[in-house]
Design a protein around this motif. Structure first.
Motif, PDB file in Angstrom:
ATOM      1  N   SER A   1       0.843  -1.182   0.000  1.00 43.57           N
ATOM      2  CA  SER A   1       0.000   0.000   0.000  1.00 43.57           C
ATOM      3  C   SER A   1       0.884   1.240   0.000  1.00 43.57           C
ATOM      4  O   SER A   1       1.967   1.234   0.594  1.00 43.57           O
TER       5      SER A   1
ATOM      6  N   THR B   1       0.799   5.789  -0.127  1.00 46.52           N
ATOM      7  CA  THR B   1       0.069   7.052  -0.104  1.00 46.52           C
ATOM      8  C   THR B   1       1.089   8.184  -0.060  1.00 46.52           C
ATOM      9  O   THR B   1       2.276   7.951   0.208  1.00 46.52           O
TER      10      THR B   1
ATOM     11  N   LYS C   1       1.717  12.286   1.370  1.00 39.74           N
ATOM     12  CA  LYS C   1       1.286  13.405   2.202  1.00 39.74           C
ATOM     13  C   LYS C   1       2.261  14.540   1.948  1.00 39.74           C
ATOM     14  O   LYS C   1       3.415  14.475   2.347  1.00 39.74           O
TER      15      LYS C   1
ATOM     16  N   SER D   1      -2.950  -1.274   5.035  1.00 36.16           N
ATOM     17  CA  SER D   1      -3.384  -0.367   3.979  1.00 36.16           C
ATOM     18  C   SER D   1      -3.344   1.062   4.527  1.00 36.16           C
ATOM     19  O   SER D   1      -3.776   1.304   5.650  1.00 36.16           O
TER      20      SER D   1
ATOM     21  N   CYS E   1      -3.778   5.497   3.785  1.00 36.90           N
ATOM     22  CA  CYS E   1      -4.289   6.607   2.989  1.00 36.90           C
ATOM     23  C   CYS E   1      -4.000   7.899   3.742  1.00 36.90           C
ATOM     24  O   CYS E   1      -3.627   7.870   4.914  1.00 36.90           O
ATOM     25  N   THR E   2      -4.182   9.013   3.068  1.00 37.13           N
ATOM     26  CA  THR E   2      -3.950  10.323   3.656  1.00 37.13           C
ATOM     27  C   THR E   2      -5.266  11.092   3.721  1.00 37.13           C
ATOM     28  O   THR E   2      -6.057  11.045   2.793  1.00 37.13           O
TER      29      THR E   2
ATOM     30  N   GLU F   1      -8.897  -2.601   3.638  1.00 34.56           N
ATOM     31  CA  GLU F   1      -8.329  -1.456   2.927  1.00 34.56           C
ATOM     32  C   GLU F   1      -8.951  -0.185   3.465  1.00 34.56           C
ATOM     33  O   GLU F   1     -10.111  -0.175   3.867  1.00 34.56           O
TER      34      GLU F   1
ATOM     35  N   LYS G   1      -9.497   3.992   2.482  1.00 29.64           N
ATOM     36  CA  LYS G   1      -9.454   4.984   1.403  1.00 29.64           C
ATOM     37  C   LYS G   1     -10.024   6.291   1.925  1.00 29.64           C
ATOM     38  O   LYS G   1     -10.774   6.314   2.890  1.00 29.64           O
ATOM     39  N   ASN G   2      -9.698   7.390   1.235  1.00 29.97           N
ATOM     40  CA  ASN G   2     -10.251   8.705   1.516  1.00 29.97           C
ATOM     41  C   ASN G   2     -10.970   9.170   0.260  1.00 29.97           C
ATOM     42  O   ASN G   2     -10.357   9.381  -0.771  1.00 29.97           O
TER      43      ASN G   2
END
Length: 190
Positions: free
Chosen positions: A31, A33, A35, A78, A80-81, A124, A126-127
């Motif tokens: 995964s 991401t 930032k 997983s 995400c930001t 998972e 997600k955003n």
């Protein structure tokens, strides 16, 4: 930039040429991401790079051996930001938030998963338009407030598995409150 099970790759020419990245990382990577200008990669543990994978630094581990939900602490999953923070969901179903200085993890939430089953869909996160979405096999959770509270949507219309549980999308995208995802080779939308 993308991650495979044990490697990361990057391209500086819109995908024409790819070279290895995150070579110093010695754990599973599945995964990724970003930032700001910092890239995070996660799997067996979580790492970041400020130079697109030339060098990598491991993010501090979560404290303890067990989470407040009784699961083993897992330092990768997983990612995400959202805003200035990175969020992670572990294979055991624990959701964490990394503070804005990328120093401390906070345990936000957990749900039950059977890590030892033969399911194909590990959790998972997600955003989608500032909505955090966690999916895993037969469950989905949403947070509209940066992980402070979580709701479980009814998921009407999704197919059922052999145990009569709803099958969550294994690949999902969303915008403006609408989601579209793939469930067992079929596409469903909200």
């Amino acid at each position: 930039m993308f991650a495979t099970s044990h490697s990361g790759y990057r391209s500086f020419d819109a995908g024409q040429t790819w070279v290895s990245a995150f070579g110093s990382v010695s754990s599973i990577m599945n995964s990724i991401t970003i930032k700001g200008s910092r890239v995070f990669i996660s799997g067996g543990s979580t790492w970041y790079s400020d130079n697109w994978g030339t060098n990598a630094t491991m993010v501090n581990s979560m404290p303890g051996i067990y989470t407040s939900c009784g699961n083993f602490v897992e330092n990768g999953g997983s990612v995400c930001t959202l805003g200035n923070c990175v969020y992670m969901v572990s294979d055991y179903g624990d959701v964490y938030k990394l503070d804005s200085t990328d120093t401390y993890w906070t345990h936000l939430f957990c749900f039950s998963t059977d890590i030892w089953s033969n399911y194909d869909h590990y959790p998972e996160i997600k955003n989608f338009d500032n909505i955090l979405v966690v999916t895993c096999d037969s469950t989905m959770f949403l947070s509209y407030d940066s992980g402070a509270t979580w709701t479980h949507p009814t998921m009407n219309g999704l197919p059922l598995n052999m145990q009569h549980q709803k099958i969550c999308p294994q690949s999902i995208v969303g915008t403006n409150g609408q989601f579209i995802g793939v469930c067992q080779k079929n596409i469903y939308t909200t």
